[in-house]
Design a protein around this motif. Sequence first.
Motif, PDB file in Angstrom:
ATOM      1  N   THR A   1      45.880  33.280  37.330  1.00 49.56           N
ATOM      2  CA  THR A   1      45.696  32.012  36.630  1.00 49.56           C
ATOM      3  C   THR A   1      44.319  31.403  36.882  1.00 49.56           C
ATOM      4  O   THR A   1      43.781  31.462  37.982  1.00 49.56           O
ATOM      5  CB  THR A   1      46.772  30.995  37.075  1.00 49.56           C
ATOM      6  N   LEU A   2      43.767  30.821  35.817  1.00 48.50           N
ATOM      7  CA  LEU A   2      42.582  29.979  35.889  1.00 48.50           C
ATOM      8  C   LEU A   2      43.044  28.526  35.815  1.00 48.50           C
ATOM      9  O   LEU A   2      43.641  28.110  34.818  1.00 48.50           O
ATOM     10  CB  LEU A   2      41.649  30.264  34.710  1.00 48.50           C
ATOM     11  N   GLN A   3      42.779  27.767  36.845  1.00 48.11           N
ATOM     12  CA  GLN A   3      43.176  26.361  36.848  1.00 48.11           C
ATOM     13  C   GLN A   3      41.944  25.476  36.954  1.00 48.11           C
ATOM     14  O   GLN A   3      40.978  25.812  37.661  1.00 48.11           O
ATOM     15  CB  GLN A   3      44.127  26.081  38.011  1.00 48.11           C
ATOM     16  N   PRO A   4      41.945  24.351  36.233  1.00 44.92           N
ATOM     17  CA  PRO A   4      40.787  23.443  36.283  1.00 44.92           C
ATOM     18  C   PRO A   4      40.484  23.033  37.721  1.00 44.92           C
ATOM     19  O   PRO A   4      41.385  22.767  38.512  1.00 44.92           O
ATOM     20  CB  PRO A   4      41.243  22.254  35.438  1.00 44.92           C
ATOM     21  N   SER A   5      39.196  23.000  38.046  1.00 51.57           N
ATOM     22  CA  SER A   5      38.780  22.600  39.389  1.00 51.57           C
ATOM     23  C   SER A   5      38.296  21.159  39.373  1.00 51.57           C
ATOM     24  O   SER A   5      38.247  20.506  38.320  1.00 51.57           O
ATOM     25  CB  SER A   5      37.668  23.516  39.903  1.00 51.57           C
ATOM     26  N   GLU A   6      37.925  20.686  40.539  1.00 56.15           N
ATOM     27  CA  GLU A   6      37.428  19.314  40.636  1.00 56.15           C
ATOM     28  C   GLU A   6      36.028  19.175  40.059  1.00 56.15           C
ATOM     29  O   GLU A   6      35.556  18.062  39.799  1.00 56.15           O
ATOM     30  CB  GLU A   6      37.436  18.865  42.113  1.00 56.15           C
TER      31      GLU A   6
ATOM     32  N   GLU B   1      33.672  19.525  36.986  1.00 57.30           N
ATOM     33  CA  GLU B   1      33.805  19.565  35.536  1.00 57.30           C
ATOM     34  C   GLU B   1      33.171  20.829  34.962  1.00 57.30           C
ATOM     35  O   GLU B   1      32.079  21.241  35.357  1.00 57.30           O
ATOM     36  CB  GLU B   1      33.139  18.333  34.913  1.00 57.30           C
ATOM     37  N   GLY B   2      33.899  21.464  34.025  1.00 53.27           N
ATOM     38  CA  GLY B   2      33.381  22.664  33.375  1.00 53.27           C
ATOM     39  C   GLY B   2      33.576  23.934  34.160  1.00 53.27           C
ATOM     40  O   GLY B   2      32.995  24.971  33.811  1.00 53.27           O
ATOM     41  N   SER B   3      34.401  23.886  35.213  1.00 53.59           N
ATOM     42  CA  SER B   3      34.659  25.100  35.984  1.00 53.59           C
ATOM     43  C   SER B   3      36.143  25.215  36.313  1.00 53.59           C
ATOM     44  O   SER B   3      36.885  24.223  36.242  1.00 53.59           O
ATOM     45  CB  SER B   3      33.828  25.134  37.262  1.00 53.59           C
ATOM     46  N   TYR B   4      36.538  26.421  36.684  1.00 53.02           N
ATOM     47  CA  TYR B   4      37.938  26.722  36.977  1.00 53.02           C
ATOM     48  C   TYR B   4      38.008  27.492  38.284  1.00 53.02           C
ATOM     49  O   TYR B   4      37.021  28.106  38.729  1.00 53.02           O
ATOM     50  CB  TYR B   4      38.548  27.551  35.852  1.00 53.02           C
ATOM     51  N   LEU B   5      39.211  27.497  38.861  1.00 54.62           N
ATOM     52  CA  LEU B   5      39.472  28.306  40.049  1.00 54.62           C
ATOM     53  C   LEU B   5      40.416  29.431  39.663  1.00 54.62           C
ATOM     54  O   LEU B   5      41.486  29.199  39.091  1.00 54.62           O
ATOM     55  CB  LEU B   5      40.073  27.453  41.166  1.00 54.62           C
ATOM     56  N   LEU B   6      39.996  30.651  39.969  1.00 53.55           N
ATOM     57  CA  LEU B   6      40.721  31.861  39.575  1.00 53.55           C
ATOM     58  C   LEU B   6      41.439  32.432  40.787  1.00 53.55           C
ATOM     59  O   LEU B   6      40.824  32.709  41.810  1.00 53.55           O
ATOM     60  CB  LEU B   6      39.723  32.884  39.019  1.00 53.55           C
ATOM     61  N   THR B   7      42.771  32.620  40.637  1.00 50.19           N
ATOM     62  CA  THR B   7      43.566  33.135  41.751  1.00 50.19           C
ATOM     63  C   THR B   7      44.558  34.167  41.246  1.00 50.19           C
ATOM     64  O   THR B   7      45.230  33.956  40.228  1.00 50.19           O
ATOM     65  CB  THR B   7      44.326  32.000  42.461  1.00 50.19           C
ATOM     66  N   GLY B   8      44.661  35.293  41.960  1.00 56.34           N
ATOM     67  CA  GLY B   8      45.624  36.323  41.598  1.00 56.34           C
ATOM     68  C   GLY B   8      45.293  37.630  42.291  1.00 56.34           C
ATOM     69  O   GLY B   8      44.282  37.748  42.988  1.00 56.34           O
ATOM     70  N   THR B   9      46.162  38.616  42.098  1.00 54.39           N
ATOM     71  CA  THR B   9      45.956  39.954  42.664  1.00 54.39           C
ATOM     72  C   THR B   9      46.121  40.983  41.566  1.00 54.39           C
ATOM     73  O   THR B   9      47.118  40.971  40.832  1.00 54.39           O
ATOM     74  CB  THR B   9      46.962  40.239  43.795  1.00 54.39           C
ATOM     75  N   LYS B  10      45.156  41.850  41.453  1.00 57.43           N
ATOM     76  CA  LYS B  10      45.150  42.871  40.412  1.00 57.43           C
ATOM     77  C   LYS B  10      45.260  44.269  41.027  1.00 57.43           C
ATOM     78  O   LYS B  10      44.740  44.527  42.122  1.00 57.43           O
ATOM     79  CB  LYS B  10      43.858  42.790  39.598  1.00 57.43           C
ATOM     80  N   GLY B  11      45.946  45.159  40.317  1.00 59.53           N
ATOM     81  CA  GLY B  11      46.046  46.556  40.719  1.00 59.53           C
ATOM     82  C   GLY B  11      45.472  47.454  39.647  1.00 59.53           C
ATOM     83  O   GLY B  11      45.175  47.009  38.541  1.00 59.53           O
TER      84      GLY B  11
END
Length: 306
Positions: A46-51, A53-63
């Motif tokens: 998921t990309l979630q809005p960060s504090e 402006e105009g940026s996101y925080l990306l979190t997850g695990t890929k295989g």
Amino acid sequence: MYVNAMREQGTPAQQEFFFGEVLAGKRFGNAQSEIGTKHVRDIRTTLQPSEVEGSYLLTGTKGYATGALFADWIPVLAHLDVDGPLHVARVERTAEGVTVIDDWDGMGQRTTASGTVELVDVRVTADRITPRHLTFDRPQTYGAFAQLLHSALDVGIARAAIEEAAEFVRTKSRPFPDAGVDRAGDDPLVVHALGQMEVAVRGAEALLREAARAVDVANADLTAETAGAASPAVAASRASSTAASVDVTSRLFEVAGTRSALRGLNLDRHWRNARTHTLHDPAAWKVQHLGRWVVDRTLPPNHGQL
């Protein structure tokens, strides 16, 4: 595939930057699939809005993150906010919060480094994000093009295997005594088997060319009908290339003889590579969608796997 994704949905400014990176020799990896979800199109990253402006925080695990270990940029498939539409976030391999783990242990495709990518609060600016879902809101050849690449890999493996088998028969194999010949290349059963293998490979090569032409035709005049015609052509190529590559890389040993099984020769790499790569997505589903198209011209699903 992800260069093509940029072509599909990138803004002119994004295309100028990332196409420039490609032309400069920068490598794109891949962080699309996930392990442990319900199915291959079930994405949790998921990309979630960060504090900021105009940026996101990306979190997850890929295989199965092919090429990520060697990449300059890693395109990551993720939801924009929780359960939002799918987007592609492009992060630098060395960005804070990005960990690429060299844990790929496949029996084949060993040097693809298709291991794990962990993403923890990786900051991504909006100019590094493009929508993916919009590609499938209209006719597209994005999926057909991607599948065409996979088919070409399998066909290439099959062609390499038969060429190496023939060379081995010419230079190293001994004939079976019952054949009554002086060299293995004159054994009629070996010659016949190689002929059968050549038919399979040539058929796969022909279907690959036909599928590529169908994609080109669709791209020249993109409609639901032309895109729908390209996908069955590619499906036929994928089914044929899967069968040919797995069969020919196995029969290599049948024609080359006992000596060809020596570990030091590494001839089994062809079969291991083919068997591993053809598991990417099931050929049986290509045949199923192709059969539905033959019966009543039902267009295949409009997603990235056909």
